[in-house]
Design a protein around this motif. Structure first.
Motif, PDB file in Angstrom:
ATOM      1  N   MET A   1       2.179 -12.684   8.858  1.00  0.00           N
ATOM      2  CA  MET A   1       2.860 -11.439   9.178  1.00  0.00           C
ATOM      3  C   MET A   1       3.151 -10.691   7.892  1.00  0.00           C
ATOM      4  SD  MET A   1       6.636 -10.923  10.787  1.00  0.00           S
ATOM      5  CE  MET A   1       7.346 -11.444   9.225  1.00  0.00           C
ATOM      6  N   ALA A   2       2.924  -9.373   7.874  1.00  0.00           N
ATOM      7  CA  ALA A   2       3.243  -8.546   6.714  1.00  0.00           C
ATOM      8  C   ALA A   2       4.070  -7.356   7.155  1.00  0.00           C
ATOM      9  CB  ALA A   2       1.959  -8.076   6.025  1.00  0.00           C
ATOM     10  N   VAL A   3       5.086  -7.040   6.371  1.00  0.00           N
ATOM     11  CA  VAL A   3       5.936  -5.884   6.630  1.00  0.00           C
ATOM     12  C   VAL A   3       5.637  -4.851   5.557  1.00  0.00           C
ATOM     13  CG1 VAL A   3       8.307  -5.060   6.856  1.00  0.00           C
ATOM     14  CG2 VAL A   3       7.700  -7.349   7.637  1.00  0.00           C
ATOM     15  N   THR A   4       5.474  -3.601   5.953  1.00  0.00           N
ATOM     16  CA  THR A   4       5.095  -2.553   4.997  1.00  0.00           C
ATOM     17  C   THR A   4       6.162  -1.477   4.894  1.00  0.00           C
ATOM     18  OG1 THR A   4       3.913  -1.369   6.742  1.00  0.00           O
ATOM     19  CG2 THR A   4       2.615  -2.860   5.367  1.00  0.00           C
ATOM     20  N   LYS A   5       6.243  -0.863   3.728  1.00  0.00           N
ATOM     21  CA  LYS A   5       7.062   0.335   3.546  1.00  0.00           C
ATOM     22  C   LYS A   5       6.453   1.154   2.422  1.00  0.00           C
ATOM     23  CE  LYS A   5      10.526  -1.917   0.562  1.00  0.00           C
ATOM     24  NZ  LYS A   5      11.974  -2.203   0.389  1.00  0.00           N
ATOM     25  N   ILE A   6       6.676   2.459   2.465  1.00  0.00           N
ATOM     26  CA  ILE A   6       6.082   3.349   1.471  1.00  0.00           C
ATOM     27  C   ILE A   6       7.129   4.358   1.013  1.00  0.00           C
ATOM     28  CG2 ILE A   6       5.177   4.966   3.212  1.00  0.00           C
ATOM     29  CD1 ILE A   6       2.722   5.352   1.374  1.00  0.00           C
ATOM     30  N   LEU A  64       3.405   1.779  -2.194  1.00  0.00           N
ATOM     31  CA  LEU A  64       3.293   1.043  -0.931  1.00  0.00           C
ATOM     32  C   LEU A  64       3.555  -0.433  -1.193  1.00  0.00           C
ATOM     33  CD1 LEU A  64       2.414   0.664   2.043  1.00  0.00           C
ATOM     34  CD2 LEU A  64       0.041   0.767   1.265  1.00  0.00           C
ATOM     35  N   ILE A  65       4.460  -1.023  -0.401  1.00  0.00           N
ATOM     36  CA  ILE A  65       4.800  -2.438  -0.548  1.00  0.00           C
ATOM     37  C   ILE A  65       4.411  -3.169   0.736  1.00  0.00           C
ATOM     38  CG2 ILE A  65       6.646  -4.107  -0.963  1.00  0.00           C
ATOM     39  CD1 ILE A  65       8.209  -1.813  -2.321  1.00  0.00           C
ATOM     40  N   GLN A  66       3.732  -4.281   0.573  1.00  0.00           N
ATOM     41  CA  GLN A  66       3.307  -5.119   1.700  1.00  0.00           C
ATOM     42  C   GLN A  66       3.857  -6.524   1.475  1.00  0.00           C
ATOM     43  OE1 GLN A  66      -0.882  -6.188   1.836  1.00  0.00           O
ATOM     44  NE2 GLN A  66      -0.945  -6.015   4.066  1.00  0.00           N
ATOM     45  N   ARG A 135       0.651   0.780   8.785  1.00  0.00           N
ATOM     46  CA  ARG A 135       1.179  -0.441   9.399  1.00  0.00           C
ATOM     47  C   ARG A 135       0.169  -1.065  10.352  1.00  0.00           C
ATOM     48  NH1 ARG A 135       6.787  -0.254  12.546  1.00  0.00           N
ATOM     49  NH2 ARG A 135       5.458   0.478  14.237  1.00  0.00           N
ATOM     50  N   ASN A 136      -0.513  -0.234  11.130  1.00  0.00           N
ATOM     51  CA  ASN A 136      -1.521  -0.762  12.057  1.00  0.00           C
ATOM     52  C   ASN A 136      -2.665  -1.427  11.301  1.00  0.00           C
ATOM     53  OD1 ASN A 136      -0.101   0.093  14.303  1.00  0.00           O
ATOM     54  ND2 ASN A 136      -1.167   2.057  14.437  1.00  0.00           N
ATOM     55  N   MET A 137      -3.072  -0.814  10.177  1.00  0.00           N
ATOM     56  CA  MET A 137      -4.139  -1.412   9.381  1.00  0.00           C
ATOM     57  C   MET A 137      -3.685  -2.740   8.783  1.00  0.00           C
ATOM     58  SD  MET A 137      -7.105  -1.646   8.131  1.00  0.00           S
ATOM     59  CE  MET A 137      -7.750  -0.121   8.850  1.00  0.00           C
ATOM     60  N   SER A 138      -2.440  -2.800   8.309  1.00  0.00           N
ATOM     61  CA  SER A 138      -1.903  -4.044   7.761  1.00  0.00           C
ATOM     62  C   SER A 138      -1.886  -5.126   8.841  1.00  0.00           C
ATOM     63  CB  SER A 138      -0.487  -3.805   7.217  1.00  0.00           C
ATOM     64  OG  SER A 138       0.079  -5.010   6.728  1.00  0.00           O
ATOM     65  N   ASP A 139      -1.460  -4.755  10.060  1.00  0.00           N
ATOM     66  CA  ASP A 139      -1.445  -5.714  11.174  1.00  0.00           C
ATOM     67  C   ASP A 139      -2.857  -6.201  11.498  1.00  0.00           C
ATOM     68  OD1 ASP A 139       1.280  -5.507  11.368  1.00  0.00           O
ATOM     69  OD2 ASP A 139       1.279  -4.218  13.137  1.00  0.00           O
ATOM     70  N   LYS A 140      -3.811  -5.274  11.487  1.00  0.00           N
ATOM     71  CA  LYS A 140      -5.204  -5.628  11.785  1.00  0.00           C
ATOM     72  C   LYS A 140      -5.725  -6.644  10.762  1.00  0.00           C
ATOM     73  CE  LYS A 140      -9.787  -3.465  12.368  1.00  0.00           C
ATOM     74  NZ  LYS A 140     -10.488  -4.023  11.188  1.00  0.00           N
ATOM     75  N   LEU A 141      -5.432  -6.408   9.496  1.00  0.00           N
ATOM     76  CA  LEU A 141      -5.873  -7.323   8.443  1.00  0.00           C
ATOM     77  C   LEU A 141      -5.194  -8.689   8.586  1.00  0.00           C
ATOM     78  CD1 LEU A 141      -5.847  -4.819   5.441  1.00  0.00           C
ATOM     79  CD2 LEU A 141      -7.867  -5.843   6.501  1.00  0.00           C
TER      80      LEU A 141
END
Length: 448
Positions: A1-6, A64-66, A135-141
């Protein structure tokens, strides 16, 4: 699981880059990558691109932080995922520096990319839509790499990390209330009966235009309607009466030809004749759609359907590979164009520097241009460019390749849609055949 913020970088770009490049955080700078620039000179290269912006703005870059869940991914895999995310976000048109920090309890990536792209010098628009895309791209990865994903909440655009953790650990008031309602709804015959049952479970009820509930220890009341579309008073009344099932929203690509409803998996199926009748009618409609699809596409045998799906899946995979190759060539060409252009524009200053009697003094006055020229020269040499190519010819080739990529993207989208449609038809058929076999099994059991 990854959480993102920009967040935007509005000043002190060099300090932001120095922070993410800290050798103590990046395994001695082993976990640093860059695109379109050298990480050592990224601040100067960003500033040069910003100076050519068609629109002026306050943002110098975006940070951008992941962040990954502790223990779920090693730093090398995290860095690889971060690079894929950075490439997807910047689309081969923005300089970026990517670093992976391993100094805390959880591995996390930092991506700082220029606020202006170096292809046509337009600004990056950061808004809610672009963030959800990230966020959707991070979830997909994460899914592709076997990591868990924060599941978006129903009736909302998603859960924050705090909300996700709260529900995961059982501390979310809304999550607990929804669980209590889901458990009680099949047991009552009216909304009026539900409320005292909630009170018996420990909830304080606040009547009014919108019914609200508060659990022991909860500071504020929670309106039922804020729990989502399945928990408004009207929806709850319909669920109790059997006219509505708790929604399970199908993925967007499954709309149109939906899967057959699995009545056994519905709580209300065994308790509501009205819902059961609706489900049967719905199933019949989907069966009819499935039969029409098979007739229209001249598919008579199950093996033919499987074979057709396999062929289209292979074709879709080939299209995806072709699209990725085109995107890679575009990104490489964009960097080449940038370096050729920078090299040409800064060459007069660099030539004068080479001829200057006092090079140190001259460099002090023209340091930025000289650094840019040297960086461009290094990049061209690393790319194996011995003779400087024609810039206009490169730009024409880039435009042609861009048009080719758009055509490939359109073809790939059509193929993906077809594969999904055929997959749904196959699932429908599997469900129908399974349903038909069930009575036969029951008869055998009775005879036995």
């Amino acid at each position: 699981m990854a959480v993102t913020k920009i967040k935007p970088v509005k000043s002190t770009l060099s300090k932001a880059l120095d922070y993410i490049e800290n050798p103590d955080k990046t395994d001695g700078k082993m976990l640093i990558s860059s695109f379109g620039c050298s990480y050592e000179t990224a601040d100067i290269e960003f500033e040069y691109t910003l100076s050519q912006a068609l629109q002026k703005g306050n943002n110098l870059a975006f940070h951008l932080i992941q962040s990954f869940e502790p223990g779920e991914v090693d730093y090398q895999k995290a860095h690889e995922i971060g690079k894929q995310l950075a490439d997807a976000v910047t689309k081969g048109q923005h300089e970026y520096v990517l670093t992976t920090h391993i100094d805390k309890g959880h591995v996390h990536n930092h991506i700082i990319f220029c606020a202006v792209n170096f292809v046509d010098h337009h600004k990056y628009n950061s808004n809610k839509r672009s963030y959800y895309g990230i966020r959707n791209m991070s979830d997909k990865l994460c899914r592709e790499n076997g990591l868990s994903v924060v599941v978006p909440g129903k009736g909302s655009k998603g859960k924050s990390y705090a909300e996700y953790q709260a529900e995961k650990t059982g501390t979310s008031w809304k999550g607990k209330l929804k669980t209590a309602l889901d458990a009680l709804i099949p047991q009552v015959s009216s909304f009026e009966e539900l409320l005292p049952r909630l009170q018996a479970a420990g909830y304080e009820i606040k009547p009014g235009k919108y019914v609200s509930c508060r659990a022991p220890g909860q500071e504020r009341f929670t309106r039922l309607k804020t729990l989502g579309a399945d928990y408004t008073e009207e929806a709850i009344r319909e669920r109790i009466a059997g006219r509505r099932a708790k929604a399970a929203k199908a993925p967007r690509e499954q709309r149109g030809v939906s899967l057959l409803i699995d009545i056994e998996n519905s709580i209300k199926a065994a308790q509501s004749k009205g819902y059961e009748q609706w489900a049967k009618i719905h199933n019949l409609k989907q069966a009819a759609k499935t039969m029409n699809f098979l007739t229209e596409h001249k598919i008579e045998q199950y093996a033919d359907l499987v074979s057709r799906i396999e062929e289209m899946s292979a074709e879709s995979g080939q299209a995806a590979d072709a699209l990725k190759n085109a995107e890679k060539r575009l990104a490489d060409m964009a960097v080449l164009i940038k370096n050729v252009s920078t090299y040409q524009k800064t060459k007069p200053v660099y030539d004068a520097y080479r001829k200057a009697r006092n090079r140190e003094k001259y460099r002090a006055g023209q340091e930025q241009a000289i650094i840019l020229h040297e960086a461009a020269a290094r990049s061209l040499k690393a790319a194996g460019i011995a003779k400087l190519p024609n810039l206009a010819a490169l730009q024409s080739e880039y435009e042609a390749l861009q048009a080719q990529k758009e055509a490939l993207y359109a073809d790939y989208g059509k193929l993906k849609k077809k594969v999904r449609e055929y997959d749904i038809i196959k699932q429908n058929i599997d469900s129908i055949l399974q349903t038909e076999k069930q009575p036969a099994r029951e008869q055998q059991t009775e005879r036995g």
